[in-house]
Design a protein around this motif. Structure first.
Motif, PDB file in Angstrom:
ATOM      1  N   VAL A 290     -27.237  -6.861  42.056  1.00  0.00           N
ATOM      2  CA  VAL A 290     -26.424  -5.664  42.278  1.00  0.00           C
ATOM      3  C   VAL A 290     -25.312  -5.613  41.236  1.00  0.00           C
ATOM      4  O   VAL A 290     -24.733  -6.632  40.866  1.00  0.00           O
ATOM      5  CB  VAL A 290     -25.812  -5.698  43.701  1.00  0.00           C
ATOM      6  N   GLU A 291     -25.007  -4.413  40.748  1.00  0.00           N
ATOM      7  CA  GLU A 291     -23.924  -4.231  39.793  1.00  0.00           C
ATOM      8  C   GLU A 291     -22.599  -4.655  40.429  1.00  0.00           C
ATOM      9  O   GLU A 291     -22.374  -4.477  41.627  1.00  0.00           O
ATOM     10  CB  GLU A 291     -23.836  -2.759  39.370  1.00  0.00           C
ATOM     11  N   THR A 292     -21.704  -5.206  39.591  1.00  0.00           N
ATOM     12  CA  THR A 292     -20.410  -5.683  40.085  1.00  0.00           C
ATOM     13  C   THR A 292     -19.634  -4.575  40.801  1.00  0.00           C
ATOM     14  O   THR A 292     -19.012  -4.806  41.841  1.00  0.00           O
ATOM     15  CB  THR A 292     -19.563  -6.225  38.920  1.00  0.00           C
TER      16      THR A 292
ATOM     17  N   ILE B  79     -13.321 -14.597  47.335  1.00  0.00           N
ATOM     18  CA  ILE B  79     -13.124 -16.044  47.254  1.00  0.00           C
ATOM     19  C   ILE B  79     -13.472 -16.560  45.859  1.00  0.00           C
ATOM     20  O   ILE B  79     -12.752 -17.363  45.277  1.00  0.00           O
ATOM     21  CB  ILE B  79     -13.988 -16.775  48.311  1.00  0.00           C
ATOM     22  N   PHE B  80     -14.601 -16.103  45.322  1.00  0.00           N
ATOM     23  CA  PHE B  80     -15.030 -16.507  43.980  1.00  0.00           C
ATOM     24  C   PHE B  80     -14.853 -15.299  43.051  1.00  0.00           C
ATOM     25  O   PHE B  80     -15.503 -14.269  43.232  1.00  0.00           O
ATOM     26  CB  PHE B  80     -16.482 -16.984  43.996  1.00  0.00           C
ATOM     27  N   ALA B  81     -13.984 -15.440  42.058  1.00  0.00           N
ATOM     28  CA  ALA B  81     -13.477 -14.272  41.322  1.00  0.00           C
ATOM     29  C   ALA B  81     -14.383 -13.753  40.215  1.00  0.00           C
ATOM     30  O   ALA B  81     -14.341 -12.568  39.892  1.00  0.00           O
ATOM     31  CB  ALA B  81     -12.111 -14.601  40.732  1.00  0.00           C
ATOM     32  N   TYR B  82     -15.189 -14.640  39.618  1.00  0.00           N
ATOM     33  CA  TYR B  82     -15.898 -14.230  38.404  1.00  0.00           C
ATOM     34  C   TYR B  82     -17.385 -14.005  38.667  1.00  0.00           C
ATOM     35  O   TYR B  82     -18.131 -14.935  38.982  1.00  0.00           O
ATOM     36  CB  TYR B  82     -15.717 -15.283  37.303  1.00  0.00           C
TER      37      TYR B  82
ATOM     38  N   LYS C  37     -11.510  -9.741  40.835  1.00  0.00           N
ATOM     39  CA  LYS C  37     -10.163  -9.469  41.355  1.00  0.00           C
ATOM     40  C   LYS C  37      -9.462  -8.432  40.487  1.00  0.00           C
ATOM     41  O   LYS C  37      -8.818  -7.511  40.990  1.00  0.00           O
ATOM     42  CB  LYS C  37      -9.346 -10.760  41.433  1.00  0.00           C
ATOM     43  N   GLU C  38      -9.604  -8.611  39.181  1.00  0.00           N
ATOM     44  CA  GLU C  38      -8.993  -7.648  38.262  1.00  0.00           C
ATOM     45  C   GLU C  38      -9.617  -6.268  38.440  1.00  0.00           C
ATOM     46  O   GLU C  38      -8.918  -5.247  38.459  1.00  0.00           O
ATOM     47  CB  GLU C  38      -9.176  -8.124  36.815  1.00  0.00           C
ATOM     48  N   GLN C  39     -10.942  -6.238  38.574  1.00  0.00           N
ATOM     49  CA  GLN C  39     -11.626  -4.962  38.759  1.00  0.00           C
ATOM     50  C   GLN C  39     -11.239  -4.311  40.083  1.00  0.00           C
ATOM     51  O   GLN C  39     -11.129  -3.081  40.167  1.00  0.00           O
ATOM     52  CB  GLN C  39     -13.144  -5.163  38.683  1.00  0.00           C
TER      53      GLN C  39
ATOM     54  N   LYS D 244      -5.850   0.906  41.679  1.00  0.00           N
ATOM     55  CA  LYS D 244      -4.898   1.646  40.846  1.00  0.00           C
ATOM     56  C   LYS D 244      -5.462   3.006  40.457  1.00  0.00           C
ATOM     57  O   LYS D 244      -4.767   4.024  40.527  1.00  0.00           O
ATOM     58  CB  LYS D 244      -4.563   0.833  39.591  1.00  0.00           C
ATOM     59  N   ASN D 245      -6.724   3.011  40.047  1.00  0.00           N
ATOM     60  CA  ASN D 245      -7.347   4.265  39.615  1.00  0.00           C
ATOM     61  C   ASN D 245      -7.471   5.273  40.749  1.00  0.00           C
ATOM     62  O   ASN D 245      -7.371   6.483  40.543  1.00  0.00           O
ATOM     63  CB  ASN D 245      -8.735   3.990  39.023  1.00  0.00           C
ATOM     64  N   SER D 246      -7.687   4.743  41.955  1.00  0.00           N
ATOM     65  CA  SER D 246      -7.843   5.648  43.100  1.00  0.00           C
ATOM     66  C   SER D 246      -6.529   6.354  43.421  1.00  0.00           C
ATOM     67  O   SER D 246      -6.515   7.408  44.053  1.00  0.00           O
ATOM     68  CB  SER D 246      -8.333   4.872  44.329  1.00  0.00           C
TER      69      SER D 246
END
Length: 538
Positions: free
Chosen positions: A218-220, A234-237, A304-306, A312-314
Protein backbone atom coordinates in the motif's frame (compact mmCIF):
# COMPACT_ATOMS: atom_id res chain seq x y z
CA UNK A 1 -0.88 -22.12 -39.28
CA UNK A 2 -2.42 -19.61 -41.68
CA UNK A 3 -4.09 -16.65 -39.96
CA UNK A 4 -5.55 -14.20 -42.42
CA UNK A 5 -7.39 -12.05 -39.90
CA UNK A 6 -6.93 -11.16 -36.22
CA UNK A 7 -10.17 -10.54 -34.33
CA UNK A 8 -10.74 -8.50 -31.18
CA UNK A 9 -10.37 -11.46 -28.79
CA UNK A 10 -7.06 -12.52 -30.34
CA UNK A 11 -5.83 -8.91 -30.42
CA UNK A 12 -6.46 -8.57 -26.70
CA UNK A 13 -4.64 -11.85 -26.02
CA UNK A 14 -1.71 -10.60 -28.10
CA UNK A 15 -1.40 -7.44 -26.03
CA UNK A 16 -1.58 -9.43 -22.81
CA UNK A 17 1.05 -11.84 -24.16
CA UNK A 18 3.27 -8.91 -25.09
CA UNK A 19 2.93 -7.48 -21.57
CA UNK A 20 3.68 -10.82 -19.91
CA UNK A 21 6.79 -11.38 -22.02
CA UNK A 22 8.17 -7.95 -21.15
CA UNK A 23 7.38 -8.49 -17.47
CA UNK A 24 9.37 -11.72 -17.52
CA UNK A 25 12.35 -10.13 -19.28
CA UNK A 26 12.45 -6.62 -17.86
CA UNK A 27 15.61 -7.29 -15.83
CA UNK A 28 17.43 -8.17 -19.05
CA UNK A 29 16.36 -4.82 -20.51
CA UNK A 30 17.38 -3.04 -17.28
CA UNK A 31 20.86 -4.57 -17.56
CA UNK A 32 21.46 -2.92 -20.95
CA UNK A 33 22.23 0.43 -19.38
CA UNK A 34 24.82 2.43 -21.34
CA UNK A 35 26.69 3.37 -18.17
CA UNK A 36 27.47 0.74 -15.50
CA UNK A 37 25.69 2.80 -12.84
CA UNK A 38 23.09 1.32 -10.45
CA UNK A 39 20.10 2.95 -12.12
CA UNK A 40 19.34 0.82 -15.18
CA UNK A 41 15.57 1.17 -15.35
CA UNK A 42 14.49 1.06 -19.01
CA UNK A 43 12.89 -2.36 -18.63
CA UNK A 44 11.17 -1.39 -15.40
CA UNK A 45 9.84 1.84 -16.90
CA UNK A 46 8.59 0.12 -20.06
CA UNK A 47 7.00 -2.65 -18.02
CA UNK A 48 5.17 -0.26 -15.67
CA UNK A 49 3.96 1.70 -18.70
CA UNK A 50 2.62 -1.46 -20.35
CA UNK A 51 1.03 -2.70 -17.11
CA UNK A 52 -0.86 0.58 -16.89
CA UNK A 53 -2.12 -0.04 -20.43
CA UNK A 54 -3.20 -3.58 -19.51
CA UNK A 55 -5.04 -2.30 -16.44
CA UNK A 56 -7.01 0.07 -18.65
CA UNK A 57 -7.83 -2.75 -21.07
CA UNK A 58 -9.02 -5.01 -18.24
CA UNK A 59 -11.53 -2.36 -17.15
CA UNK A 60 -13.23 -2.20 -20.55
CA UNK A 61 -16.94 -2.97 -20.76
CA UNK A 62 -16.79 -3.17 -24.56
CA UNK A 63 -13.84 -4.93 -26.19
CA UNK A 64 -13.79 -4.09 -29.87
CA UNK A 65 -10.41 -3.71 -31.57
CA UNK A 66 -10.83 0.05 -31.52
CA UNK A 67 -11.77 0.14 -27.83
CA UNK A 68 -8.85 -2.13 -26.90
CA UNK A 69 -6.37 -0.02 -28.87
CA UNK A 70 -7.69 3.21 -27.38
CA UNK A 71 -7.52 1.77 -23.86
CA UNK A 72 -3.90 0.71 -24.44
CA UNK A 73 -3.10 4.22 -25.69
CA UNK A 74 -4.85 5.98 -22.78
CA UNK A 75 -3.50 3.65 -20.10
CA UNK A 76 0.07 3.86 -21.34
CA UNK A 77 -0.19 7.65 -21.69
CA UNK A 78 -1.09 8.12 -18.03
CA UNK A 79 1.25 5.38 -16.78
CA UNK A 80 4.28 6.38 -18.86
CA UNK A 81 7.53 6.46 -16.88
CA UNK A 82 10.91 7.57 -18.12
CA UNK A 83 11.80 8.44 -21.70
CA UNK A 84 11.39 4.83 -22.83
CA UNK A 85 7.91 4.66 -21.29
CA UNK A 86 6.83 7.93 -22.88
CA UNK A 87 8.06 6.81 -26.32
CA UNK A 88 6.31 3.46 -25.84
CA UNK A 89 3.09 5.26 -24.92
CA UNK A 90 3.37 7.22 -28.16
CA UNK A 91 3.83 3.95 -30.08
CA UNK A 92 0.59 2.71 -28.50
CA UNK A 93 -1.07 5.99 -29.36
CA UNK A 94 0.02 5.72 -32.99
CA UNK A 95 -1.06 2.08 -33.13
CA UNK A 96 -4.49 3.16 -31.93
CA UNK A 97 -4.68 5.75 -34.72
CA UNK A 98 -3.65 3.14 -37.26
CA UNK A 99 -6.39 0.78 -36.07
CA UNK A 100 -9.15 3.42 -36.14
CA UNK A 101 -12.28 1.88 -37.59
CA UNK A 102 -10.80 -1.63 -37.81
CA UNK A 103 -13.16 -4.56 -37.14
CA UNK A 104 -10.54 -7.14 -38.07
CA UNK A 105 -6.80 -6.95 -38.63
CA UNK A 106 -4.99 -8.29 -41.69
CA UNK A 107 -1.40 -7.77 -42.86
CA UNK A 108 -2.21 -4.42 -44.48
CA UNK A 109 -3.77 -3.10 -41.25
CA UNK A 110 -0.80 -4.40 -39.25
CA UNK A 111 1.58 -2.51 -41.54
CA UNK A 112 -0.47 0.68 -41.30
CA UNK A 113 -0.61 0.40 -37.51
CA UNK A 114 3.18 -0.07 -37.34
CA UNK A 115 3.71 2.96 -39.60
CA UNK A 116 1.31 5.14 -37.61
CA UNK A 117 2.97 4.05 -34.36
CA UNK A 118 6.44 4.96 -35.62
CA UNK A 119 5.34 8.29 -37.10
CA UNK A 120 3.56 9.32 -33.90
CA UNK A 121 6.53 8.44 -31.69
CA UNK A 122 8.97 10.38 -33.88
CA UNK A 123 6.76 13.46 -33.80
CA UNK A 124 6.57 13.32 -30.00
CA UNK A 125 10.34 13.55 -29.56
CA UNK A 126 11.88 16.96 -30.17
CA UNK A 127 15.27 15.58 -31.27
CA UNK A 128 14.90 11.93 -32.30
CA UNK A 129 18.10 9.93 -31.86
CA UNK A 130 18.84 7.05 -34.22
CA UNK A 131 20.07 3.81 -32.72
CA UNK A 132 17.22 3.72 -30.20
CA UNK A 133 13.75 2.19 -29.89
CA UNK A 134 12.64 4.79 -32.43
CA UNK A 135 14.91 3.32 -35.10
CA UNK A 136 13.78 -0.23 -34.35
CA UNK A 137 10.14 0.86 -34.65
CA UNK A 138 10.73 2.88 -37.83
CA UNK A 139 12.71 0.27 -39.78
CA UNK A 140 10.22 -2.42 -38.78
CA UNK A 141 7.35 -0.20 -39.95
CA UNK A 142 9.12 0.58 -43.23
CA UNK A 143 9.62 -3.13 -43.87
CA UNK A 144 5.97 -3.79 -43.06
CA UNK A 145 4.76 -1.17 -45.55
CA UNK A 146 7.18 -2.43 -48.18
CA UNK A 147 6.13 -6.09 -48.20
CA UNK A 148 2.66 -6.47 -46.64
CA UNK A 149 1.10 -7.10 -50.06
CA UNK A 150 3.21 -10.28 -50.34
CA UNK A 151 1.63 -11.78 -47.22
CA UNK A 152 -1.84 -13.07 -46.36
CA UNK A 153 -0.75 -14.85 -43.17
CA UNK A 154 -0.49 -12.59 -40.11
CA UNK A 155 1.62 -15.19 -38.29
CA UNK A 156 4.28 -15.33 -41.00
CA UNK A 157 4.12 -11.55 -41.46
CA UNK A 158 4.73 -10.82 -37.78
CA UNK A 159 7.51 -13.41 -37.62
CA UNK A 160 9.27 -11.64 -40.50
CA UNK A 161 8.78 -8.23 -38.86
CA UNK A 162 10.30 -9.50 -35.61
CA UNK A 163 13.37 -10.66 -37.54
CA UNK A 164 13.58 -7.16 -39.02
CA UNK A 165 13.31 -5.63 -35.55
CA UNK A 166 16.06 -7.93 -34.26
CA UNK A 167 18.28 -7.05 -37.22
CA UNK A 168 17.84 -3.32 -36.54
CA UNK A 169 18.47 -3.91 -32.84
CA UNK A 170 21.74 -5.73 -33.62
CA UNK A 171 22.87 -2.69 -35.62
CA UNK A 172 22.04 -0.05 -32.98
CA UNK A 173 25.65 0.03 -31.65
CA UNK A 174 26.77 1.03 -35.16
CA UNK A 175 24.40 4.01 -35.06
CA UNK A 176 25.05 5.21 -31.51
CA UNK A 177 28.63 5.53 -30.27
CA UNK A 178 27.77 5.19 -26.58
CA UNK A 179 26.16 1.79 -27.23
CA UNK A 180 29.26 0.58 -29.02
CA UNK A 181 31.50 1.79 -26.20
CA UNK A 182 29.38 -0.01 -23.63
CA UNK A 183 29.11 -3.12 -25.84
CA UNK A 184 25.32 -3.25 -25.52
CA UNK A 185 22.34 -2.91 -27.85
CA UNK A 186 19.66 -0.31 -27.21
CA UNK A 187 17.61 -1.21 -24.13
CA UNK A 188 14.34 0.30 -25.41
CA UNK A 189 14.69 -1.51 -28.72
CA UNK A 190 15.27 -4.78 -26.86
CA UNK A 191 12.11 -4.14 -24.83
CA UNK A 192 10.14 -3.59 -28.04
CA UNK A 193 11.40 -6.90 -29.43
CA UNK A 194 10.25 -8.69 -26.25
CA UNK A 195 6.81 -7.11 -26.69
CA UNK A 196 6.55 -8.24 -30.32
CA UNK A 197 7.73 -11.76 -29.48
CA UNK A 198 5.13 -12.03 -26.71
CA UNK A 199 2.39 -10.87 -29.07
CA UNK A 200 3.37 -13.47 -31.68
CA UNK A 201 3.44 -16.25 -29.09
CA UNK A 202 -0.08 -15.30 -28.00
CA UNK A 203 -1.22 -15.27 -31.65
CA UNK A 204 0.03 -18.86 -31.89
CA UNK A 205 -1.95 -19.84 -28.82
CA UNK A 206 1.02 -20.02 -26.46
CA UNK A 207 0.16 -18.73 -22.99
CA UNK A 208 2.96 -16.75 -21.36
CA UNK A 209 2.76 -16.92 -17.59
CA UNK A 210 4.11 -13.89 -15.80
CA UNK A 211 6.96 -14.82 -13.50
CA UNK A 212 5.98 -12.45 -10.72
CA UNK A 213 4.41 -12.69 -7.33
CA UNK A 214 1.54 -10.45 -6.41
CA UNK A 215 3.05 -7.77 -4.21
CA UNK A 216 0.26 -6.01 -2.37
CA UNK A 217 2.08 -3.00 -0.97
CA UNK A 218 0.00 0.00 0.00
CA UNK A 219 1.20 3.53 -0.77
CA UNK A 220 2.50 5.45 2.26
CA UNK A 221 -0.15 8.14 1.82
CA UNK A 222 -2.86 5.49 2.06
CA UNK A 223 -1.23 3.89 5.11
CA UNK A 224 -1.23 7.26 6.88
CA UNK A 225 -5.01 7.40 6.68
CA UNK A 226 -5.27 4.77 9.43
CA UNK A 227 -3.57 7.09 11.94
CA UNK A 228 -5.42 9.80 13.86
CA UNK A 229 -2.41 10.91 15.93
CA UNK A 230 1.35 11.06 15.36
CA UNK A 231 1.81 9.11 18.60
CA UNK A 232 0.15 6.10 16.96
CA UNK A 233 3.09 5.80 14.52
CA UNK A 234 5.45 3.44 16.37
CA UNK A 235 7.83 2.76 13.47
CA UNK A 236 8.46 6.02 11.61
CA UNK A 237 10.17 5.09 8.35
CA UNK A 238 8.27 3.36 5.57
CA UNK A 239 11.07 1.60 3.69
CA UNK A 240 10.76 -0.12 0.30
CA UNK A 241 13.34 -1.61 -2.04
CA UNK A 242 14.12 -4.43 -4.44
CA UNK A 243 16.98 -6.92 -4.12
CA UNK A 244 18.11 -7.95 -7.62
CA UNK A 245 19.47 -11.46 -8.23
CA UNK A 246 19.32 -12.29 -4.49
CA UNK A 247 21.75 -14.74 -2.90
CA UNK A 248 18.98 -16.22 -0.77
CA UNK A 249 15.20 -16.65 -0.71
CA UNK A 250 12.63 -14.07 0.38
CA UNK A 251 11.83 -16.24 3.41
CA UNK A 252 15.51 -16.33 4.37
CA UNK A 253 15.78 -12.54 4.14
CA UNK A 254 12.50 -12.12 6.03
CA UNK A 255 13.95 -14.14 8.92
CA UNK A 256 16.69 -11.51 9.28
CA UNK A 257 14.36 -8.49 9.50
CA UNK A 258 11.04 -9.77 10.93
CA UNK A 259 11.77 -8.37 14.42
CA UNK A 260 12.97 -4.97 13.25
CA UNK A 261 9.65 -3.32 12.39
CA UNK A 262 6.07 -3.96 11.35
CA UNK A 263 3.84 -3.95 8.23
CA UNK A 264 6.41 -6.24 6.60
CA UNK A 265 5.91 -7.56 3.08
CA UNK A 266 8.76 -9.63 1.66
CA UNK A 267 8.01 -11.48 -1.58
CA UNK A 268 9.79 -12.48 -4.76
CA UNK A 269 11.61 -15.20 -6.64
CA UNK A 270 15.15 -16.13 -7.66
CA UNK A 271 15.44 -12.95 -9.73
CA UNK A 272 13.95 -10.31 -7.46
CA UNK A 273 12.83 -9.77 -3.88
CA UNK A 274 10.56 -6.82 -3.06
CA UNK A 275 10.47 -5.65 0.52
CA UNK A 276 8.29 -3.20 2.45
CA UNK A 277 8.78 -2.53 6.16
CA UNK A 278 8.02 0.15 8.74
CA UNK A 279 11.13 0.57 10.88
CA UNK A 280 12.97 3.08 13.02
CA UNK A 281 16.33 2.19 11.46
CA UNK A 282 16.13 1.97 7.65
CA UNK A 283 19.93 2.01 7.40
CA UNK A 284 20.11 -1.22 9.39
CA UNK A 285 17.57 -2.88 7.08
CA UNK A 286 19.44 -1.78 3.95
CA UNK A 287 22.76 -2.93 5.42
CA UNK A 288 21.29 -6.42 5.86
CA UNK A 289 19.67 -6.32 2.43
CA UNK A 290 22.82 -5.34 0.52
CA UNK A 291 24.45 -8.57 1.72
CA UNK A 292 21.82 -10.44 -0.28
CA UNK A 293 22.36 -8.61 -3.56
CA UNK A 294 22.18 -5.36 -5.49
CA UNK A 295 19.55 -2.92 -4.22
CA UNK A 296 17.19 -1.07 -6.53
CA UNK A 297 14.25 1.37 -6.28
CA UNK A 298 15.02 2.35 -2.69
CA UNK A 299 12.26 4.48 -1.17
CA UNK A 300 12.22 5.76 2.40
CA UNK A 301 9.38 7.93 3.71
CA UNK A 302 9.29 9.55 7.14
CA UNK A 303 5.68 8.83 8.08
CA UNK A 304 5.69 11.13 11.12
CA UNK A 305 6.86 14.01 8.98
CA UNK A 306 4.28 13.18 6.32
CA UNK A 307 1.56 12.96 8.95
CA UNK A 308 2.49 16.43 10.27
CA UNK A 309 2.58 17.76 6.70
CA UNK A 310 -0.86 16.30 5.99
CA UNK A 311 -2.30 17.92 9.12
CA UNK A 312 -0.68 21.25 8.19
CA UNK A 313 -1.94 21.08 4.61
CA UNK A 314 -5.46 20.28 5.73
CA UNK A 315 -5.46 23.54 7.70
CA UNK A 316 -3.97 25.65 4.92
CA UNK A 317 -6.05 28.25 3.21
CA UNK A 318 -7.22 27.22 -0.24
CA UNK A 319 -6.81 30.72 -1.68
CA UNK A 320 -5.29 30.61 -5.14
CA UNK A 321 -1.75 31.92 -5.44
CA UNK A 322 0.19 33.07 -8.48
CA UNK A 323 2.86 30.34 -8.67
CA UNK A 324 3.07 26.70 -7.66
CA UNK A 325 6.05 24.33 -7.91
CA UNK A 326 6.52 20.57 -8.35
CA UNK A 327 10.01 19.15 -7.94
CA UNK A 328 11.22 15.56 -8.28
CA UNK A 329 14.10 13.93 -6.45
CA UNK A 330 15.17 11.43 -3.81
CA UNK A 331 16.52 11.84 -0.29
CA UNK A 332 15.24 13.57 2.84
CA UNK A 333 17.95 16.23 2.63
CA UNK A 334 17.22 16.96 -1.02
CA UNK A 335 13.53 17.22 -0.17
CA UNK A 336 14.28 19.74 2.60
CA UNK A 337 16.31 21.93 0.24
CA UNK A 338 13.44 22.13 -2.24
CA UNK A 339 10.82 22.58 0.49
CA UNK A 340 12.86 25.48 1.89
CA UNK A 341 12.72 26.98 -1.60
CA UNK A 342 8.89 26.93 -1.38
CA UNK A 343 8.25 23.87 -3.55
CA UNK A 344 4.61 22.81 -3.01
CA UNK A 345 4.93 19.15 -3.96
CA UNK A 346 8.15 17.12 -3.79
CA UNK A 347 7.63 13.88 -5.71
CA UNK A 348 9.88 11.06 -4.59
CA UNK A 349 11.58 9.77 -7.73
CA UNK A 350 14.65 9.92 -9.89
CA UNK A 351 17.21 7.26 -10.69
CA UNK A 352 15.57 3.79 -10.68
CA UNK A 353 12.18 5.21 -9.71
CA UNK A 354 10.72 7.53 -12.33
CA UNK A 355 7.28 8.94 -11.51
CA UNK A 356 4.59 8.35 -14.13
CA UNK A 357 2.88 10.98 -16.23
CA UNK A 358 -0.16 10.47 -14.00
CA UNK A 359 1.89 11.00 -10.81
CA UNK A 360 3.23 14.30 -12.12
CA UNK A 361 -0.17 15.37 -13.44
CA UNK A 362 -1.86 14.64 -10.10
CA UNK A 363 0.79 16.62 -8.22
CA UNK A 364 0.25 19.63 -10.48
CA UNK A 365 -3.54 19.37 -10.38
CA UNK A 366 -3.50 19.46 -6.57
CA UNK A 367 -1.78 22.85 -6.45
CA UNK A 368 -4.13 25.84 -6.36
CA UNK A 369 -2.11 28.30 -8.44
CA UNK A 370 -2.39 30.23 -11.69
CA UNK A 371 0.92 28.91 -13.01
CA UNK A 372 2.51 25.55 -12.17
CA UNK A 373 6.25 25.08 -12.77
CA UNK A 374 7.72 21.54 -12.81
CA UNK A 375 11.36 20.68 -12.18
CA UNK A 376 12.02 17.08 -13.36
CA UNK A 377 15.68 17.15 -12.21
CA UNK A 378 16.42 14.09 -14.33
CA UNK A 379 16.78 13.76 -18.09
CA UNK A 380 14.71 10.60 -18.00
CA UNK A 381 11.70 12.39 -16.47
CA UNK A 382 11.45 15.45 -18.73
CA UNK A 383 9.30 13.70 -21.37
CA UNK A 384 6.82 12.41 -18.77
CA UNK A 385 6.57 15.91 -17.26
CA UNK A 386 6.03 17.41 -20.71
CA UNK A 387 3.33 14.82 -21.40
CA UNK A 388 1.59 15.78 -18.14
CA UNK A 389 1.73 19.41 -19.22
CA UNK A 390 0.06 18.58 -22.54
CA UNK A 391 -2.74 16.61 -20.86
CA UNK A 392 -3.55 19.18 -18.17
CA UNK A 393 -5.82 22.16 -18.68
CA UNK A 394 -3.74 24.15 -16.19
CA UNK A 395 -0.97 26.54 -17.19
CA UNK A 396 2.01 24.22 -16.65
CA UNK A 397 5.63 24.94 -17.55
CA UNK A 398 8.45 22.36 -17.51
CA UNK A 399 11.97 23.58 -16.76
CA UNK A 400 14.41 21.15 -18.49
CA UNK A 401 16.46 20.45 -15.35
CA UNK A 402 18.40 17.20 -15.69
CA UNK A 403 19.88 17.07 -12.19
CA UNK A 404 19.23 18.15 -8.62
CA UNK A 405 21.79 21.01 -8.86
CA UNK A 406 20.11 22.29 -12.02
CA UNK A 407 16.71 22.26 -10.34
CA UNK A 408 17.99 24.16 -7.31
CA UNK A 409 19.80 26.75 -9.44
CA UNK A 410 16.68 27.25 -11.56
CA UNK A 411 14.54 27.84 -8.46
CA UNK A 412 16.99 30.39 -7.13
CA UNK A 413 16.51 32.36 -10.37
CA UNK A 414 12.76 32.65 -9.73
CA UNK A 415 11.31 36.06 -8.84
CA UNK A 416 7.76 36.29 -7.53
CA UNK A 417 7.19 39.75 -9.01
CA UNK A 418 8.07 38.67 -12.58
CA UNK A 419 5.50 37.37 -15.06
CA UNK A 420 5.54 33.68 -15.92
CA UNK A 421 7.31 34.06 -19.29
CA UNK A 422 10.16 36.04 -17.69
CA UNK A 423 10.53 33.48 -14.91
CA UNK A 424 10.49 30.47 -17.23
CA UNK A 425 13.11 32.10 -19.46
CA UNK A 426 15.33 33.02 -16.48
CA UNK A 427 15.08 29.58 -14.92
CA UNK A 428 15.75 27.80 -18.20
CA UNK A 429 18.84 29.95 -18.72
CA UNK A 430 19.98 29.30 -15.13
CA UNK A 431 19.98 25.54 -15.78
CA UNK A 432 22.82 26.06 -18.27
CA UNK A 433 25.00 27.82 -15.70
CA UNK A 434 25.58 24.89 -13.36
CA UNK A 435 27.78 21.79 -13.73
CA UNK A 436 26.68 18.50 -12.16
CA UNK A 437 28.91 15.71 -10.85
CA UNK A 438 27.95 12.34 -9.38
CA UNK A 439 29.90 9.65 -7.56
CA UNK A 440 28.50 6.12 -7.49
CA UNK A 441 29.64 2.52 -8.12
CA UNK A 442 29.82 0.28 -11.18
CA UNK A 443 27.35 -2.58 -11.40
CA UNK A 444 29.30 -4.49 -14.06
CA UNK A 445 32.70 -4.70 -15.76
CA UNK A 446 32.91 -2.40 -18.76
CA UNK A 447 35.24 -0.34 -20.94
CA UNK A 448 34.37 3.32 -21.46
CA UNK A 449 36.57 5.88 -23.21
CA UNK A 450 39.51 3.46 -22.90
CA UNK A 451 38.92 3.14 -19.13
CA UNK A 452 38.69 -0.46 -17.91
CA UNK A 453 36.12 -0.33 -15.12
CA UNK A 454 35.54 -3.27 -12.81
CA UNK A 455 32.28 -4.18 -11.08
CA UNK A 456 31.87 -2.41 -7.70
CA UNK A 457 34.57 0.16 -8.48
CA UNK A 458 33.76 3.76 -7.60
CA UNK A 459 33.01 5.85 -10.69
CA UNK A 460 32.72 9.62 -11.12
CA UNK A 461 30.49 11.25 -13.72
CA UNK A 462 30.58 14.84 -14.95
CA UNK A 463 27.36 15.94 -16.67
CA UNK A 464 26.64 12.31 -17.54
CA UNK A 465 30.10 11.20 -18.74
CA UNK A 466 32.39 8.90 -16.75
CA UNK A 467 35.61 10.80 -16.07
CA UNK A 468 37.39 8.62 -13.50
CA UNK A 469 37.20 5.43 -11.45
CA UNK A 470 38.89 4.06 -8.35
CA UNK A 471 38.32 2.63 -4.90
CA UNK A 472 37.40 5.63 -2.74
CA UNK A 473 34.22 7.74 -3.12
CA UNK A 474 36.01 10.67 -1.50
CA UNK A 475 39.09 10.48 -3.74
CA UNK A 476 36.93 10.22 -6.86
CA UNK A 477 34.84 13.18 -5.70
CA UNK A 478 38.01 15.29 -5.36
CA UNK A 479 39.22 14.23 -8.83
CA UNK A 480 35.81 15.05 -10.22
CA UNK A 481 35.75 18.52 -8.67
CA UNK A 482 39.22 19.20 -10.10
CA UNK A 483 37.75 18.38 -13.51
CA UNK A 484 34.67 20.56 -13.01
CA UNK A 485 36.10 23.73 -11.47
CA UNK A 486 37.50 26.44 -13.74
CA UNK A 487 38.48 30.10 -13.42
CA UNK A 488 34.85 31.23 -13.56
CA UNK A 489 33.65 28.92 -10.77
CA UNK A 490 32.57 30.55 -7.51
CA UNK A 491 30.58 27.91 -5.58
CA UNK A 492 30.98 24.16 -4.98
CA UNK A 493 28.12 22.37 -3.23
CA UNK A 494 28.49 18.75 -2.09
CA UNK A 495 25.30 16.77 -1.34
CA UNK A 496 26.22 13.59 0.51
CA UNK A 497 24.09 10.46 0.28
CA UNK A 498 22.53 8.10 2.78
CA UNK A 499 25.57 5.78 2.80
CA UNK A 500 28.04 8.56 3.79
CA UNK A 501 28.42 9.54 7.44
CA UNK A 502 28.35 13.20 8.43
CA UNK A 503 31.95 13.26 9.74
CA UNK A 504 33.34 11.92 6.45
CA UNK A 505 31.30 14.39 4.42
CA UNK A 506 32.32 17.38 6.54
CA UNK A 507 35.95 16.28 6.26
CA UNK A 508 35.65 16.82 2.52
CA UNK A 509 35.27 20.60 2.93
CA UNK A 510 38.94 21.23 3.66
CA UNK A 511 40.04 18.97 0.78
CA UNK A 512 37.73 20.80 -1.64
CA UNK A 513 38.92 24.22 -0.46
CA UNK A 514 42.51 23.18 -1.25
CA UNK A 515 41.69 22.48 -4.91
CA UNK A 516 39.06 25.21 -5.38
CA UNK A 517 40.65 28.12 -3.54
CA UNK A 518 38.49 30.80 -5.15
CA UNK A 519 35.21 29.01 -4.46
CA UNK A 520 32.85 28.98 -1.52
CA UNK A 521 32.20 25.39 -0.39
CA UNK A 522 28.94 24.06 1.06
CA UNK A 523 28.40 20.56 2.46
CA UNK A 524 24.72 19.55 2.59
CA UNK A 525 23.06 16.30 3.63
CA UNK A 526 21.13 15.03 0.62
CA UNK A 527 20.26 11.52 1.83
CA UNK A 528 20.03 10.28 -1.75
CA UNK A 529 20.40 6.52 -2.32
CA UNK A 530 22.89 4.93 -4.76
CA UNK A 531 24.98 8.08 -5.23
CA UNK A 532 27.63 8.78 -2.57
CA UNK A 533 27.90 12.39 -3.67
CA UNK A 534 26.08 14.80 -5.96
CA UNK A 535 28.24 17.82 -6.77
CA UNK A 536 27.18 21.22 -8.01
CA UNK A 537 29.68 23.72 -9.44
CA UNK A 538 28.52 27.22 -10.34
Amino acid sequence: MNIKYIDNITFKKMLLGAAANLENNKTIVDSLNVFPVPDGDTGTNMNLTVQSAMKEISSLSESTIVHIAEAAANGSLMGARGNSGVILSQLFRGMSKGLAGAVKIDCKVIAEAFKSASDTAYKAVMRPVEGTILTVARETAEKAMEVYADYDDADAFLEMLIEQAKDTLRRTPEMLKVLKQADVVDAGGKGLVFLLEGALSALRGVEIKQEKSEMQIVETAVELEEFTSEDEIIFAYCTEFFIKNPKGTSDDFLSKIYDKGDSIVCVGNENLIKTHIHTNNPGQILAIAVKYGELSKIKIDNMKEQFRERVKNSKKSQEKKKYGFVSIGMGEGIKKVFTDLNVDVFLSGGQTMNPSTEDILEAAENINADHIIIFPNNGNIILAATQAKEISKKDIHVIPSKSIPQGITALLAFKEENDVEENVKAMTEAVKEVKTGQVTYAVRDTVFNDMEIKKDEIIALSDGDIVSHGNSPEDEAIELIKEMVDEDSFLVTLFYGDSVDKKTAEGMKERIEEIAEECDVEIIYGGQPLYYYIISVE
